[in-house]
Scaffold this motif. Structure first.
Motif, PDB file in Angstrom:
ATOM      1  N   GLY A   1      37.475  38.946  40.011  1.00  0.00           N
ATOM      2  CA  GLY A   1      37.420  37.664  39.319  1.00  0.00           C
ATOM      3  C   GLY A   1      36.566  37.738  38.064  1.00  0.00           C
TER       4      GLY A   1
ATOM      5  N   LEU B   1      41.302  37.886  46.566  1.00  0.00           N
ATOM      6  CA  LEU B   1      40.726  39.127  46.052  1.00  0.00           C
ATOM      7  C   LEU B   1      39.735  38.873  44.917  1.00  0.00           C
ATOM      8  N   ASP B   2      39.648  37.612  44.490  1.00  0.00           N
ATOM      9  CA  ASP B   2      38.747  37.248  43.402  1.00  0.00           C
ATOM     10  C   ASP B   2      37.341  37.825  43.602  1.00  0.00           C
ATOM     11  N   SER B   3      36.899  37.786  44.857  1.00  0.00           N
ATOM     12  CA  SER B   3      35.533  38.241  45.118  1.00  0.00           C
ATOM     13  C   SER B   3      35.475  39.717  45.525  1.00  0.00           C
TER      14      SER B   3
ATOM     15  N   GLN C   1      38.395  39.666  35.449  1.00  0.00           N
ATOM     16  CA  GLN C   1      39.484  38.890  34.846  1.00  0.00           C
ATOM     17  C   GLN C   1      38.941  37.947  33.776  1.00  0.00           C
TER      18      GLN C   1
ATOM     19  N   GLU D   1      44.836  43.905  32.051  1.00  0.00           N
ATOM     20  CA  GLU D   1      44.551  42.479  32.270  1.00  0.00           C
ATOM     21  C   GLU D   1      45.734  41.685  32.844  1.00  0.00           C
TER      22      GLU D   1
ATOM     23  N   LEU E   1      38.054  39.927  30.701  1.00  0.00           N
ATOM     24  CA  LEU E   1      39.226  40.416  29.969  1.00  0.00           C
ATOM     25  C   LEU E   1      39.907  39.297  29.202  1.00  0.00           C
TER      26      LEU E   1
ATOM     27  N   LEU F   1      45.692  38.570  41.069  1.00  0.00           N
ATOM     28  CA  LEU F   1      44.825  37.492  41.550  1.00  0.00           C
ATOM     29  C   LEU F   1      45.617  36.200  41.777  1.00  0.00           C
TER      30      LEU F   1
ATOM     31  N   LEU G   1      46.122  42.535  36.481  1.00  0.00           N
ATOM     32  CA  LEU G   1      45.027  41.977  37.271  1.00  0.00           C
ATOM     33  C   LEU G   1      45.239  40.479  37.489  1.00  0.00           C
ATOM     34  N   SER G   2      45.644  39.791  36.430  1.00  0.00           N
ATOM     35  CA  SER G   2      45.889  38.346  36.558  1.00  0.00           C
ATOM     36  C   SER G   2      47.006  38.079  37.552  1.00  0.00           C
TER      37      SER G   2
ATOM     38  N   TRP H   1      41.016  48.707  30.648  1.00  0.00           N
ATOM     39  CA  TRP H   1      40.983  47.415  31.336  1.00  0.00           C
ATOM     40  C   TRP H   1      41.732  46.341  30.563  1.00  0.00           C
ATOM     41  N   ASP H   2      41.616  46.386  29.231  1.00  0.00           N
ATOM     42  CA  ASP H   2      42.299  45.348  28.448  1.00  0.00           C
ATOM     43  C   ASP H   2      43.804  45.415  28.683  1.00  0.00           C
TER      44      ASP H   2
ATOM     45  N   LEU I   1      44.620  49.861  40.435  1.00  0.00           N
ATOM     46  CA  LEU I   1      43.245  49.479  40.709  1.00  0.00           C
ATOM     47  C   LEU I   1      42.922  49.774  42.166  1.00  0.00           C
TER      48      LEU I   1
END
Lengths: 644, 456
Positions: free
Chosen positions: B373, A317-319, B376, A304, B379, A311, A307-308, A300-301, A239
């Motif tokens: 966010g 990085l959430d925002s 996420q 996931e 997803l 984060l 990405l989780s 993206w799926d 990403l």
């Protein structure tokens, strides 16, 4: 056609033809040129660095599981550091350093092991506390960490730029680089590379180097004598974010969180982060073309979990805003290590591919070692573990590779505990006694595609499930194996050794003996029926093979070597065999089932089974006898020598 | 709402309730002569009062008695249709066999639902009615005659309803059976039947159940194509039909509050003789009936403004559809299903389930501003939606799960599912109806081949 007519013609001959203009191919070209090769041609089907190199995440990390890989990474890092000065091409090199995070004690142990190995190699690193890690990389959430390994010399680069720099430097040393030239076939004559046919004409050559990355498997098949390059592609995602509100400093350390299966590095004020997921997506099983690799879809799926994990590791990085999800296929090999060296079937045909997602990190060092290998016959470092001759045909089918790489990719970030066995692509070849041993409670391990019993579970005893059995401490099978060893030492045991490599060397005259005299350190000229344990050494006294030679008759020898030496030993003997129709080497590995009767009571058991006298006078140590249709090739304590 | 929270079912409990009535049948595929345009079918049923056994024993028995006649009716209808469709000659063979006391060659390969039930006595009665029917058919038709499907379906419906009515009027010396036939006649049932022969698909519908075709578009998505019309107040031509069948003086009373005589939702149904028989007939039959009936106030009740019966009919509306290769499946569902899910949603859920392809389009960020966010969250929501899809082996159960448990985002919400399934009976009826679902999957290859043959 308009563009191809403007391309310069391909030369009609060259000493070396390298196929593949990615970072690996250009590195080989660069190092060959540095070692004085003047007549080198590099062919690229599209543009330089258009494959995996173009999309590579750009991290050069020395945190690799085996020492030779650390050495290669270390060399690559120093090469890339000086490349900009050497060539004048900007490479984007930034010495960021890196942090390998540990979420648990086992991971910390493995990082400590890694640190001690790195220190031996002279690579600067230190184990640090979570708080110190947070100071170096404030984005990291340290709440669940127990420690980290800090490698200050790790770096990030722009891999297409490094690729370009290497190409510029190689061209400066006289390497001819031809883009938009596709290799169609490698012509082989008498087991040696003769020429390379391209879509723009043929080039006669002495050496061919397959650095085709994703395309290396097919390129291997496109040879008159097929060459197996066991690798398989998997999609790999990372990403890119837009610059953060407070842009990430370009020299912020790279973060590798193996427990979270992710990595992250600074990228243009934002973050680049990817990972090695548990459920990889193998691709290109049915072949591929140039177009496909440039049109890989984002998923993206599938991303996931990564990405989780990201984060969780970097909550702030959430925002952060998404810039792009990149799908960059990588090639993986059946044992997580790259493929290097001369192929067993075709002399002059070299391979360097299968980088297991560390192509950039390894390219510099691997290119150097391969160039040395081609120049001196052997590289300056021990690359035994990377030698392509470790694989046989069993491990080269697409189905096997597809299954195996799905296991390999996630394993790259998992704990490397001792005595771990791959679970996929099993039972490729089994002993005739397999079913019988399996009913007896055998647990199996795989070597060179062959199933071998590891130990036997006594009735009524349960072992931990596979996932739970990974440990650096005393494993639950320890006592079982202890009892088996005790039995071998104090009583008698039978071990199924059918997987061992077995060759028969015969000749009409004494050519067989002469060849063995040339190859072996020990004297194979023993009376018929005697056994010699010997090494086959190279010019520098290093071991190429470890074997037992049985003299079956005056001009017939039976050579027994370890299971995984099948390809290597065969090619070593073949390489030194004179071209004589009266000298014959045959692989008889699958013709014999081998049982090793071991222990002080072995003679007693044998005496029960055979009418032949078993006293030491009649059957001394290191002696071979045929009896009752049963081959008893000596019963000294072979197991000790064979390191099985 | 305190009641709503009183039960909390675990996922396995939810599954056992949802799967209790599931059934599936696959047409054997590799017997070398598969010319069936149907791959197989899957069905499931969720009564509104499934909690009966938990809350109160007597209630559960009672509720079973209520629903059993309906299932009996269901089974009988298939035999009536089969007989209606049989050629004259086969009917003669059938009659000869019964006459000679020989075993009957099976008329139907019967896919018995686990809950299907007949009492022995009723079975005998029903068989006699069926035999009378085919005897009449033999008299009415001539040798070599093969009935027309549309006509046959129509006749089967009408004949069964008249037999139900007749059996109740005649009564039976056996008190239990007498009670039974009356219960059947006074309870009502709608029916929606599909008859598939090659690429000819006939739907016979009476009531508010509905058949919907799942059509796969070229881009892989599914669209719904409704095959039958609902017989309810929402259907203008039905409203017009009913009004035209009664004098203008009843114009305001015949349909009130979207219901027949202000009481009945479906405008066509089997049984429900309260809406069919004259008041005199109802009184006479009830007076001669067994005592149990007198205790039931419900049966004595005569609908208001009941002047010109019959108000209700079991005559089905027959529709025909020629199957095309893109017609992948058909969902027949009771009104309980269509009330909770739009037909387009039904077809999407089933289509995605059957093809195994989740039509939730691959996510693309494009030019939009999306934070990590937000992505996420998106997803995770997609993940739960997908994982729920694989809990069910039966597409009908899968659809049921969505029908009962869907939240406002179109995904199955376990908490909601658990609440809906644990409602006590009296509340359950307020929140959801009985749901019956049958999903038939077509074989596009066979249909395609048949169409080509038909054209050449």
């Amino acid at each position: 056609n308009g563009s191809s007519s403007q391309l310069p013609p391909v030369p009609s001959q060259a000493r070396v033809v390298i196929c593949g203009g990615g970072i690996v191919g250009t590195s080989v070209a660069y190092h060959l040129a540095k070692l004085g090769w003047t007549d080198v041609v590099l062919l690229e089907q599209g543009r330089l660095g258009a494959g995996t190199t173009r999309l590579c995440a750009g991290i050069v990390s020395m945190a690799k599981p085996i020492s030779i890989e650390c050495q290669m990474a270390s060399y690559s890092a120093s090469l890339y550091q000086r490349l900009e000065k050497e060539t004048g091409v900007k490479t984007g090199y930034v010495k960021t350093g890196s942090l390998c995070l540990a979420q648990n004690q086992d991971r910390l142990i493995s990082l400590k092991r890694l640190a001690s190995r790195l220190k031996v190699l002279g690579i600067n690193c230190s184990i640090i506390k979570p708080k110190e890690a947070a100071k170096l990389q404030p984005l990291v959430n340290i709440h669940d960490l127990v420690g980290a390994l800090h490698l200050p010399s790790d770096a990030v680069v722009s891999s297409p730029d490094v690729n370009h720099a290497l190409a510029v430097a190689a061209a400066g040393h006289g390497v001819q680089i031809l883009e938009q030239t596709t290799v169609q076939q490698v012509v082989v004559e008498k087991g040696h590379v003769k020429a390379v046919e391209t879509d723009r004409g043929s080039i006669e050559c002495d050496y061919f180097v397959n650095c085709a990355g994703q395309w290396a498997y097919e390129l291997g098949q496109a040879s008159e004598v097929k060459v197996s390059v066991p690798l398989h592609g998997c999609e790999h995602f990372y990403l890119l974010t837009k610059p953060l509100q407070e842009p990430v400093s370009p020299d912020m350390p790279v973060v590798i969180d193996m427990d979270g299966r992710i990595y992250a590095r600074p990228w243009q004020g934002g973050i680049l982060s990817g990972g090695l997921e548990k459920n990889p997506k193998p691709i290109f099983t049915e072949g591929r073309n140039q177009l496909e690799i440039q049109n890989m879809q984002e998923d993206w799926d599938h991303f996931e979990p990564i990405l989780s994990a990201l984060l969780r590791r970097m909550p702030s990085l959430d925002s952060a805003e998404i810039h792009q999800l990149v799908n960059c296929p990588e090639s993986f090999t059946p044992d997580m290590r790259c493929l290097m060296g001369e192929t067993p079937g075709v002399s002059g045909y070299y391979v360097l591919a299968g980088m297991n997602s560390s192509g950039l990190t390894f390219a510099g060092g691997a290119g150097k070692y391969l160039a040395e290998w081609m120049t001196y016959g052997y590289p300056t470092a021990n690359v035994w573990l990377l030698d392509i001759k470790r694989f046989g045909n069993l491990q080269s089918s697409r189905t096997f590779l597809r299954h195996r790489v799905m296991e390999v990719m996630p394993l790259l970030y998992e704990l490397k505990v001792p005595r771990w066995d791959f679970q996929t692509g099993r039972q490729l070849r089994t002993s005739p006694l397999y079913d019988r041993l399996d009913t007896q409670g055998a647990r199996w391990m795989e070597k060179h595609g062959f199933e071998r019993p590891k130990y036997f579970i006594p009735p009524g005893k349960d072992l931990l499930s596979l996932d739970q059995s990974k440990t650096f401490y005393k494993p639950d099978w320890f006592d079982i194996v202890g009892a088996e060893v005790k039995c071998c030492k104090e009583a008698v045991c039978v071990i199924d050794m059918s997987s061992f490599t077995k060759f028969e060397l015969t000749s009409t005259g004494d050519q067989a003996l002469e060849l063995l005299q040339h190859l072996c350190a020990n004297d194979p000229d023993v009376p018929v029926g005697h056994i010699v344990h010997t090494g086959m050494l190279n010019e520098r006294g290093g071991y190429e093979n470890d074997c037992s030679v049985v003299r079956l008759s005056k001009n017939c020898f039976f050579i027994i070597s370890p299971t995984d030496q099948q390809v290597h030993c065969w090619s070593w003997i073949k390489k030194h065999m004179p071209n004589d129709p009266h000298l014959h080497l045959e692989n008889v590995s699958w013709k014999y089932t081998a049982l090793n009767l071991i222990g002080p009571r072995a003679m007693d058991v044998l005496a029960e089974l055979s009418y032949v006298s078993m006293t030491p006078d009649h059957f001394p140590s290191m002696f071979c006898k045929r009896s009752c249709g049963l081959d008893e090739d000596g019963w000294s304590d072979w197991g000790e020598h064979w390191r099985c | 709402s305190s009641l709503l929270c009183s039960y909390n079912l675990t996922p396995p409990q939810v599954n056992s309730i949802l799967k209790a009535n599931e059934y599936s049948f696959k047409v054997p595929e590799f017997d070398g002569k598969n010319v069936s345009s149907v791959l197989g079918f899957e069905s499931n049923q969720l009564p509104a009062n499934n909690m009966g056994c938990r809350s109160c024993c007597t209630e559960s028995v009672c509720s079973n008695q209520l629903s059993l006649p309906l299932q009996a009716l269901c089974e009988r209808l298939f035999y009536y249709i089969a007989v209606s469709l049989l050629p004259h000659d086969t009917l003669c063979e059938l009659e000869a066999a019964v006459e000679a006391g020989r075993p009957l060659s099976p008329i139907l390969q019967w896919h018995k639902h686990p809950n299907d039930y007949f009492s022995r006595e009723a079975q005998k009665l029903y068989f006699n009615s069926l035999r009378t029917y085919w005897q009449e058919l033999i008299d009415l038709t001539s040798p070599g005659e093969i009935p027309e499907t549309r006509e046959a379906l129509l006749n089967a419906f009408k004949r069964l309803d008249s037999d139900i009515s007749l059996e109740a009027q005649v009564g039976d010396p056996n008190a239990f059976l007498h009670y039974w036939v009356l219960r059947v006649a006074f309870s009502g049932a709608t029916a929606c039947v599909a008859h598939i022969d090659g690429h000819d698909l006939f739907i016979a519908n009476a009531g508010d159940a509905r058949a919907v075709l799942g059509v796969q578009e070229e881009d892989g998505s599914f669209t719904a194509h409704t095959l039958s019309n609902d017989h309810s107040a929402q259907n203008e031509s039905e409203v017009a039909r009913i009004r035209s069948e009664h004098p203008p003086s009843e114009r305001k009373t015949v349909i009130r509050q979207d219901r027949l005589l202000g009481l009945l939702m479906p405008f066509r149904a089997f049984g429900d003789v309260k809406f069919k028989w004259s008041i005199e007939l109802q009184k006479r039959v009830l007076e001669s009936g067994p005592d149990q009936l007198h205790e039931n106030e419900h049966t004595k009740f005569i609908p208001p403004n009941y002047h010109t019966p019959p108000y209700l009919t079991a005559e089905p509306e027959i529709t025909h559809h020629r199957l095309r290769p893109q017609d992948r499946f058909m969902v027949i569902g009771s009104d309980g299903l269509w009330e909770t899910l739009h037909r387009q949603e039904v077809v999407r859920i089933v289509g995605e389930y059957l093809t195994g392809v989740h039509q939730c389009q691959p996510l693309k960020v494009g030019g939009y501003k999306v934070t990590l966010g937000q992505m996420q969250g998106l997803l995770e929501e997609r993940k739960t939606r997908m994982s729920s899809a694989f809990e069910d082996q039966n597409s009908a159960t899968h659809l049921m799960r969505h029908a009962v448990g869907n939240n406002e985002f179109g995904t199955v919400d376990h908490e909601r599912l658990s609440k809906m399934l644990s409602l006590p009976e009296e509340l359950a009826r307020m929140y959801r109806d009985d749901i019956t679902i049958i999903i038939t999957q077509f074989n596009p290859h066979v249909i395609g081949a048949q169409r080509q043959e038909g054209q050449s």
